[in-house]
Design an enzyme around this catalytic site. Sequence first.
Site, PDB file in Angstrom:
ATOM      1  N   GLU A 183      63.312  31.366  72.908  1.00 44.14           N
ATOM      2  CA  GLU A 183      64.185  30.614  71.995  1.00 44.14           C
ATOM      3  C   GLU A 183      64.606  31.472  70.792  1.00 44.14           C
ATOM      4  O   GLU A 183      65.752  31.402  70.347  1.00 44.14           O
ATOM      5  CB  GLU A 183      63.466  29.339  71.522  1.00 44.14           C
ATOM      6  CG  GLU A 183      63.299  28.334  72.650  1.00 44.14           C
ATOM      7  CD  GLU A 183      62.405  27.159  72.258  1.00 44.14           C
ATOM      8  OE1 GLU A 183      61.218  27.395  71.966  1.00 44.14           O
ATOM      9  OE2 GLU A 183      62.897  26.023  72.228  1.00 44.14           O
ATOM     10  N   GLU A 223      57.033  25.649  78.885  1.00 41.59           N
ATOM     11  CA  GLU A 223      56.460  24.495  78.176  1.00 41.59           C
ATOM     12  C   GLU A 223      55.987  23.393  79.107  1.00 41.59           C
ATOM     13  O   GLU A 223      54.979  22.739  78.838  1.00 41.59           O
ATOM     14  CB  GLU A 223      57.467  23.923  77.177  1.00 41.59           C
ATOM     15  CG  GLU A 223      57.680  24.770  75.931  1.00 41.59           C
ATOM     16  CD  GLU A 223      58.712  25.881  76.093  1.00 41.59           C
ATOM     17  OE1 GLU A 223      59.181  26.101  77.235  1.00 41.59           O
ATOM     18  OE2 GLU A 223      59.047  26.514  75.094  1.00 41.59           O
ATOM     19  N   ALA A 228      55.437  29.908  70.685  1.00 37.95           N
ATOM     20  CA  ALA A 228      54.792  29.355  69.493  1.00 37.95           C
ATOM     21  C   ALA A 228      53.287  29.462  69.713  1.00 37.95           C
ATOM     22  O   ALA A 228      52.821  29.507  70.863  1.00 37.95           O
ATOM     23  CB  ALA A 228      55.207  27.896  69.315  1.00 37.95           C
ATOM     24  N   GLY A 259      58.867  29.769  72.605  1.00 36.37           N
ATOM     25  CA  GLY A 259      59.513  30.056  71.321  1.00 36.37           C
ATOM     26  C   GLY A 259      60.043  31.488  71.228  1.00 36.37           C
ATOM     27  O   GLY A 259      60.951  31.758  70.442  1.00 36.37           O
TER      28      GLY A 259
HETATM   29  N1  COA Z   1      49.907  31.102  71.596  1.00 36.68           N
HETATM   30  C1  COA Z   1      48.709  31.529  71.145  1.00 36.68           C
HETATM   31  N2  COA Z   1      48.088  32.611  71.645  1.00 36.68           N
HETATM   32  C2  COA Z   1      48.682  33.265  72.641  1.00 36.68           C
HETATM   33  C3  COA Z   1      49.926  32.882  73.165  1.00 36.68           C
HETATM   34  C4  COA Z   1      50.544  31.744  72.578  1.00 36.68           C
HETATM   35  N3  COA Z   1      51.756  31.307  72.974  1.00 36.68           N
HETATM   36  N4  COA Z   1      50.278  33.731  74.159  1.00 36.68           N
HETATM   37  C5  COA Z   1      49.285  34.624  74.248  1.00 36.68           C
HETATM   38  N5  COA Z   1      48.316  34.356  73.339  1.00 36.68           N
HETATM   39  C6  COA Z   1      47.063  35.080  73.093  1.00 36.68           C
HETATM   40  C7  COA Z   1      46.017  34.757  74.152  1.00 36.68           C
HETATM   41  O1  COA Z   1      45.362  33.547  73.845  1.00 36.68           O
HETATM   42  C8  COA Z   1      45.133  35.964  74.031  1.00 36.68           C
HETATM   43  O2  COA Z   1      44.326  35.823  72.898  1.00 36.68           O
HETATM   44  P1  COA Z   1      42.747  36.157  72.967  1.00 36.68           P
HETATM   45  O3  COA Z   1      42.684  37.616  73.334  1.00 36.68           O
HETATM   46  O4  COA Z   1      42.232  35.855  71.606  1.00 36.68           O
HETATM   47  O5  COA Z   1      42.194  35.279  74.039  1.00 36.68           O
HETATM   48  C9  COA Z   1      46.105  37.091  73.741  1.00 36.68           C
HETATM   49  O6  COA Z   1      47.285  36.460  73.219  1.00 36.68           O
HETATM   50  C10 COA Z   1      46.501  37.881  74.980  1.00 36.68           C
HETATM   51  O7  COA Z   1      47.005  36.981  75.940  1.00 36.68           O
HETATM   52  P2  COA Z   1      46.451  36.896  77.440  1.00 36.68           P
HETATM   53  O8  COA Z   1      46.758  35.513  77.963  1.00 36.68           O
HETATM   54  O9  COA Z   1      45.027  37.328  77.496  1.00 36.68           O
HETATM   55  O10 COA Z   1      47.359  37.989  78.147  1.00 36.68           O
HETATM   56  P3  COA Z   1      47.759  38.032  79.697  1.00 36.68           P
HETATM   57  O11 COA Z   1      48.356  39.377  79.905  1.00 36.68           O
HETATM   58  O12 COA Z   1      46.622  37.639  80.555  1.00 36.68           O
HETATM   59  O13 COA Z   1      48.895  36.909  79.870  1.00 36.68           O
HETATM   60  C11 COA Z   1      50.869  35.697  79.239  1.00 36.68           C
HETATM   61  C12 COA Z   1      50.130  37.049  79.223  1.00 36.68           C
HETATM   62  C13 COA Z   1      52.109  35.841  78.345  1.00 36.68           C
HETATM   63  C14 COA Z   1      51.308  35.355  80.658  1.00 36.68           C
HETATM   64  C15 COA Z   1      49.940  34.590  78.693  1.00 36.68           C
HETATM   65  O14 COA Z   1      49.423  35.030  77.451  1.00 36.68           O
HETATM   66  C16 COA Z   1      50.609  33.267  78.465  1.00 36.68           C
HETATM   67  O15 COA Z   1      50.882  32.542  79.419  1.00 36.68           O
HETATM   68  N6  COA Z   1      50.853  32.906  77.199  1.00 36.68           N
HETATM   69  C17 COA Z   1      51.386  31.617  76.829  1.00 36.68           C
HETATM   70  C18 COA Z   1      52.864  31.551  77.112  1.00 36.68           C
HETATM   71  C19 COA Z   1      53.393  30.169  76.795  1.00 36.68           C
HETATM   72  O16 COA Z   1      53.054  29.168  77.403  1.00 36.68           O
HETATM   73  N7  COA Z   1      54.282  30.130  75.791  1.00 36.68           N
HETATM   74  C20 COA Z   1      54.917  28.926  75.397  1.00 36.68           C
HETATM   75  C21 COA Z   1      54.146  28.233  74.359  1.00 36.68           C
HETATM   76  S1  COA Z   1      54.924  26.703  73.917  1.00 36.68           S
END
Ligand code: COA
Length: 258
Positions: free
Chosen positions: A114, A134, A66, A111
């Site tokens: 999910e 989460e 999400a 999400g």
């Molecule tokens: N919500 C909002 N934005 C998200 C996102 C999320 N769940 N997951 C990734 N993004 C965005 C990042 O903020 C970033 O945006 P920006 O370029 O404007 O800063 C872009 O997507 C790329 O992500 P980034 O974190 O730079 O890529 P990465 O390769 O370094 O890391 C992940 C990849 C998937 C490990 C990391 O993005 C992450 O941990 N995301 C969140 C996962 C999460 O906790 N999901 C559950 C949410 S309840």
Amino acid sequence: MGFENLLLQSENGILTITINRADKLNALNVKTIDELEAAISDFYDDDQLKAAIITGAGIKAFVAGADISEFSNVEATQARKFAERGQEVFADIENCHKPIIAAINGFALGGGCELAMACHIRVASENAKFGQPEVNLGIIPGYGGTQRMTQLIGKGKAFELMMTADMVDAQQALNIGLVNHVVPAEQLIAKSKEILGKIIGKAPIAIAQLISCINAVGTGVNGYQIEANAFANCCRTEDFKEGASAFVEKRKANFQGK
Ligand code: COA
């Protein structure tokens, strides 16, 4: 209907829904959830479409969760509504009478995991990664993950994955039953279509009845009763007559969904 965050494409009765926010790793914001609901609703109603694939744009992510930026400040009442809204749309997917496959092309986190679990079947590319991170944020899954993951992989593994927030790769996901198949990335859609092609060849009413029976598991209703009723429903169909005749006549059945 045009969508801002989804790409829709259909071929040979199979609709492909691509979540298209690659710059945000296809994170599900409110708009995307609304569009997903509308796209699934159209899919329910379109008799030309027999099956669907849900995937993510780009090579990096299916859906990375999400959209965290949208709910980082919500208070409890809004948070409950937020979870219920996601649950509602994912239930539409799970309860759809036509088969839906998640083609998981990268990160399927929160999400995203999910969403994949709400689909009937999961096909992953070799680079896919799964997790419910989460607890890293101080929350828990809210789009049905605690329930569906526990059913899919069992309580012990579900506890571990959700409490540690560990990610698993595609092969580990296959080993624990989180996905059905792992294929090279370039074969992901073809493999999904191959599976759906087999299902489309079966009697649609039987498939719909199967979906409702399998979804009855864990809901507290008497699944055996549901199954017996569904079996009777199938026996009333023209397709059952056709299937039985085709067997006797040693030919391929031509099901009409009647
Ligand atoms: N919500 C909002 N934005 C998200 C996102 C999320 N769940 N997951 C990734 N993004 C965005 C990042 O903020 C970033 O945006 P920006 O370029 O404007 O800063 C872009 O997507 C790329 O992500 P980034 O974190 O730079 O890529 P990465 O390769 O370094 O890391 C992940 C990849 C998937 C490990 C990391 O993005 C992450 O941990 N995301 C969140 C996962 C999460 O906790 N999901 C559950 C949410 S309840």
